[in-house]
Design a protein around this motif. Structure first.
Motif, PDB file in Angstrom:
ATOM      1  N   ASP A 144       0.818  -1.221   0.000  1.00 24.89           N
ATOM      2  CA  ASP A 144       0.000   0.000   0.000  1.00 24.89           C
ATOM      3  C   ASP A 144       0.854   1.274   0.000  1.00 24.89           C
ATOM      4  N   ALA A 146       2.777   2.419  -2.251  1.00 25.76           N
ATOM      5  CA  ALA A 146       2.713   3.141  -3.523  1.00 25.76           C
ATOM      6  C   ALA A 146       1.281   3.242  -4.051  1.00 25.76           C
ATOM      7  N   ALA A 147       0.328   2.948  -3.198  1.00 28.45           N
ATOM      8  CA  ALA A 147      -1.072   2.917  -3.663  1.00 28.45           C
ATOM      9  C   ALA A 147      -1.589   4.322  -3.967  1.00 28.45           C
ATOM     10  N   ASN A 148      -2.483   4.362  -4.959  1.00 29.00           N
ATOM     11  CA  ASN A 148      -3.075   5.652  -5.337  1.00 29.00           C
ATOM     12  C   ASN A 148      -4.316   5.960  -4.513  1.00 29.00           C
ATOM     13  N   HIS A 149      -4.909   4.899  -3.956  1.00 25.61           N
ATOM     14  CA  HIS A 149      -6.086   5.075  -3.130  1.00 25.61           C
ATOM     15  C   HIS A 149      -5.732   4.787  -1.688  1.00 25.61           C
ATOM     16  N   ASP A 177     -11.277  13.556   2.469  1.00 24.06           N
ATOM     17  CA  ASP A 177      -9.847  13.345   2.247  1.00 24.06           C
ATOM     18  C   ASP A 177      -9.112  13.337   3.582  1.00 24.06           C
ATOM     19  N   GLU A 185     -12.492  12.019  -1.772  1.00 20.57           N
ATOM     20  CA  GLU A 185     -11.343  11.119  -1.687  1.00 20.57           C
ATOM     21  C   GLU A 185     -11.800   9.685  -1.979  1.00 20.57           C
ATOM     22  N   GLU A 186     -10.979   8.978  -2.708  1.00 21.10           N
ATOM     23  CA  GLU A 186     -11.333   7.599  -3.048  1.00 21.10           C
ATOM     24  C   GLU A 186     -10.643   6.645  -2.079  1.00 21.10           C
ATOM     25  N   LYS A 188     -10.058   2.507  -1.267  1.00 13.77           N
ATOM     26  CA  LYS A 188     -10.196   1.173  -1.854  1.00 13.77           C
ATOM     27  C   LYS A 188     -10.325   0.139  -0.730  1.00 13.77           C
ATOM     28  N   ASN A 217       3.710   6.268   3.629  1.00 10.61           N
ATOM     29  CA  ASN A 217       2.947   6.749   2.481  1.00 10.61           C
ATOM     30  C   ASN A 217       2.297   8.075   2.854  1.00 10.61           C
ATOM     31  N   ASP A 218       2.400   9.025   1.932  1.00  8.28           N
ATOM     32  CA  ASP A 218       1.831  10.355   2.229  1.00  8.28           C
ATOM     33  C   ASP A 218       0.339  10.300   2.529  1.00  8.28           C
ATOM     34  N   LEU A 219      -0.333   9.343   1.873  1.00 10.08           N
ATOM     35  CA  LEU A 219      -1.784   9.255   2.053  1.00 10.08           C
ATOM     36  C   LEU A 219      -2.176   8.733   3.434  1.00 10.08           C
TER      37      LEU A 219
END
Lengths: 405, 221
Positions: A144, A146-149, A177, A185-186, A188, A217-219
């Motif tokens: 996770d 590098a995950a985009n969600h 978000d 915000e998406e 998953k 991860n920044d998210l």
């Protein structure tokens, strides 16, 4: 005879109205207490969804506002925990674990549906620390980074509410978000867990959404902005003594010098949470207890007074062929009929709660059992209150009773 | 029908012992209408209560239908009162919160009987005393004479062989009293009922078959 009892009480309803109202109020209060007790007891029998034994935690509160500095210190803390042979695993828990009165909730959307979920942020080893079963999919991990969600795990109630039985894994849902501002915000869904009752054994099941808390991860590092309820949970080897707490405390305060850090056991938090959950039911039970004592005394006094006032009627009944036993049951029976009149009104109001769905998390079965138990308790109190006056009435000499005008 | 042998009744309190009845020997035949007379406090009501198994004598025996009641337990005594004896009281003893017909049904609720049959018999009894039009009324809506007629209907509804009436006309004027007496006389003639009536009134007592007089607890004739 029973029909005549109902007729008598009905015809004397004005005289008995205060007592009928008293029984109604007692019944309804008792019903509310019983519902609360039943609800709590039902919860107690259900699994928590995780294991708290041998789980300790660091509560941390940092004063610095620089997220990078916080992250650096947290990494050092993680390393310190990694280096302890007594610690099996550790994970962040930015959640209200065993804090039944605190909650963090947010709306999540899927296919036009909006579901309000209890929000938790947890570290990658959270399932290992709490022995949490993953029913479907997976937990958060390195994949996770590098995950985009933002990856999320749902419990079964949240999944059911959002997807109505469809497979939740891989689905994208929408919510606020990481700054909790917009709602675009998406997220998953990567995993599904069963039960997760963070509030303790006496709290009910909730719709839960767990987000990843990771420095990688920044998210998933938004938790660095504020230090509310941040804990690092860690599972220790069975038999670890309190000496370890002292040693660990020295090490972590050395690493995070300016931070406020406490070490505690999750079991202590659980006990404290359970006590907190029982405060309202206990207060309700005490108030209800006093009310019932009052009604019982009133009922006893009224039955006694009525029995004394009705001596001539008792004598008449004996003359007409009633046995002592029948007089005894007459007085007890009339008291029960009186209680029944009071309870009929109470039941009418009680059934409105499930019919109108006023407290949605309490099941109809819980209400039904509570009504039944309340009926039993009121009848029992009535019988106990009627025993002595009934006995006096039954032992009256008919000839003497008949001359009592 | 009723036989009293050496009946004695003593009321005992902590300090005083009162002799209410002394050596009463009496036999009442089936279908006989007997009046018991005497001044107030001479033991008339006590005698009636003992005959009706509402009270127990201190000494002596009561026989009903040839059977001694000494050994009767509460259940048996209640059964005899219910099946064989009907009571009529001076102050009617009606239950004010029950309708006339419900009051009349009272002795029948202590029997195994369907409510329809009970109702039928109560209405028949009320018809006998001329109160068919007042079945739904409550006692407070009736005159004294009507109340006493309800009490008579209640006494006869179970078809008893004995009627014990304690001053049934005591609270009524002479016209009403006469009506009540007519009903009682009719019962003796039509159903061969044994009646024992306590009364102060000579003219009423003289309408019965026999009069006994009590004085200070003893039978004087």
């Amino acid at each position: 005879m029973i029909k005549q009892m109902f007729k008598l009480i009905w015809n004397r309803r004005r005289r008995n109205s205060l007592m009928i109202i008293g029984i109604f109020i007692s019944f309804f209060s008792l019903f509310l207490v019983m519902t609360t007790i039943n609800y709590n007891f039902g919860n107690y029998l259900k699994p928590l969804g995780f294991d708290y034994d041998d789980v300790w935690y660091l509560s941390i509160d940092w004063k610095t506002q620089d997220p990078e500095a916080v992250a650096a210190t947290l990494r050092q803390l993680e390393n310190t925990l990694d280096s302890q042979p007594e610690i099996i695993s550790h994970a962040y828990s930015i959640s209200y674990l065993f804090m039944p009165s605190a909650t963090s909730m947010d709306d999540y959307h899927y296919a036009g549906k909006t579901v309000n979920c209890h929000l938790f942020q947890t570290g990658d080893d959270f399932p290992d620390v709490l022995n949490l079963d993953i029913v479907k999919g997976r937990w958060f991990g390195l994949q996770d980074n590098a995950a985009n969600h933002i990856p999320v795990v749902l419990n079964k109630y949240a999944a059911e509410a959002l997807f109505a039985g469809a497979d939740p894994i891989g689905k994208i849902i929408y919510g606020k978000d990481q700054d909790f501002q917009g709602e675009n915000e998406e997220f998953k869904v990567v995993g599904l867990i069963d039960e997760f009752r963070n509030g303790g054994e006496f709290t009910g099941s909730k719709k839960v959404l767990l987000r990843r808390a990771s420095l990688e991860n920044d998210l998933t590092r938004d938790f660095l902005k504020e230090s509310f309820f941040i804990r690092i949970l860690f599972r220790v080897r069975p038999g670890t003594t309190m000496d370890f707490e002292e040693r660990l405390m020295k090490q972590v305060t050395h690493v995070a010098r300016d931070w406020m850090i406490n070490i505690d056991q999750l079991d202590s938090a659980r006990i404290s949470a359970n006590k907190q959950s029982m405060i309202i039911p206990t207060i309700m039970a005490i108030i209800c207890g006093f009310l019932i004592i009052n009604v019982a005394l009133g009922l006893f006094g009224m039955i006694w007074y009525n029995t004394n006032r009705r001596k001539a009627e008792i004598g008449l009944r004996r003359a007409m062929g009633s046995t002592e036993r029948q007089i005894y049951f007459q007085i007890v029976g009339e008291s029960l009929v009186l209680a029944t009149f009071g309870m009929i009104t109470g039941i009418f109001f009680a059934v409105q709660l499930p019919l109108l769905g006023l407290i949605p998390f309490i099941s109809t079965m819980t209400y039904a059992v509570s009504i039944l138990l309340s009926i039993l308790v009121i009848y029992l109190i009535t019988i106990v209150c009627a025993l002595y006056p009934s006995n006096l009435a039954a032992s009256l000499q008919p000839a003497i009773a008949l001359h009592d005008e | 029908m009723i036989k009293l042998n050496g009946i004695e009744k003593v009321y005992q309190t902590e300090k005083i012992e009162t002799l209410a009845l002394y050596d009463i020997n009496l036999e009442v035949e089936r279908g006989e209408f007997l009046s018991v007379m005497g001044p107030s406090g001479c033991g008339k009501s006590t005698l009636l209560n003992i005959m009706g198994l509402l009270d127990e004598p201190t000494k002596g025996k009561v026989f009903i239908d040839g059977e001694s009641t000494v050994s009767f337990k509460d259940r048996k005594r209640a059964n005899v009162r219910n099946r064989k004896i009907g009571f009529i009281f001076q102050s009617y003893h009606l239950i004010n919160d029950l309708s006339v017909v419900d009051n009349v049904e009272l002795p029948l609720i202590y029997r195994t009987m369907s409510s329809a049959k009970r109702r039928k018999r109560a209405l028949e009894a009320l018809e006998k005393v001329g109160l068919s039009a007042r079945t739904k009324h409550f006692p407070s809506q009736l005159s004294g004479g009507q109340r006493q007629r309800v009490a008579i209907a209640r006494a006869i509804v179970g078809g008893p062989e004995i009627l014990l009436a304690d001053e049934p006309t005591g609270n009524l004027d002479s016209v009403m009293g006469g009506e009540i007496l007519d009903i009682l006389n009719k019962l003796v003639k039509e159903s061969n009922t044994t009646i024992v009536m306590v009364t102060h009134d000579d003219s009423i007592a003289h309408q019965s078959d026999r009069i006994i007089r009590l004085f200070d607890g003893s039978q004087v004739n």
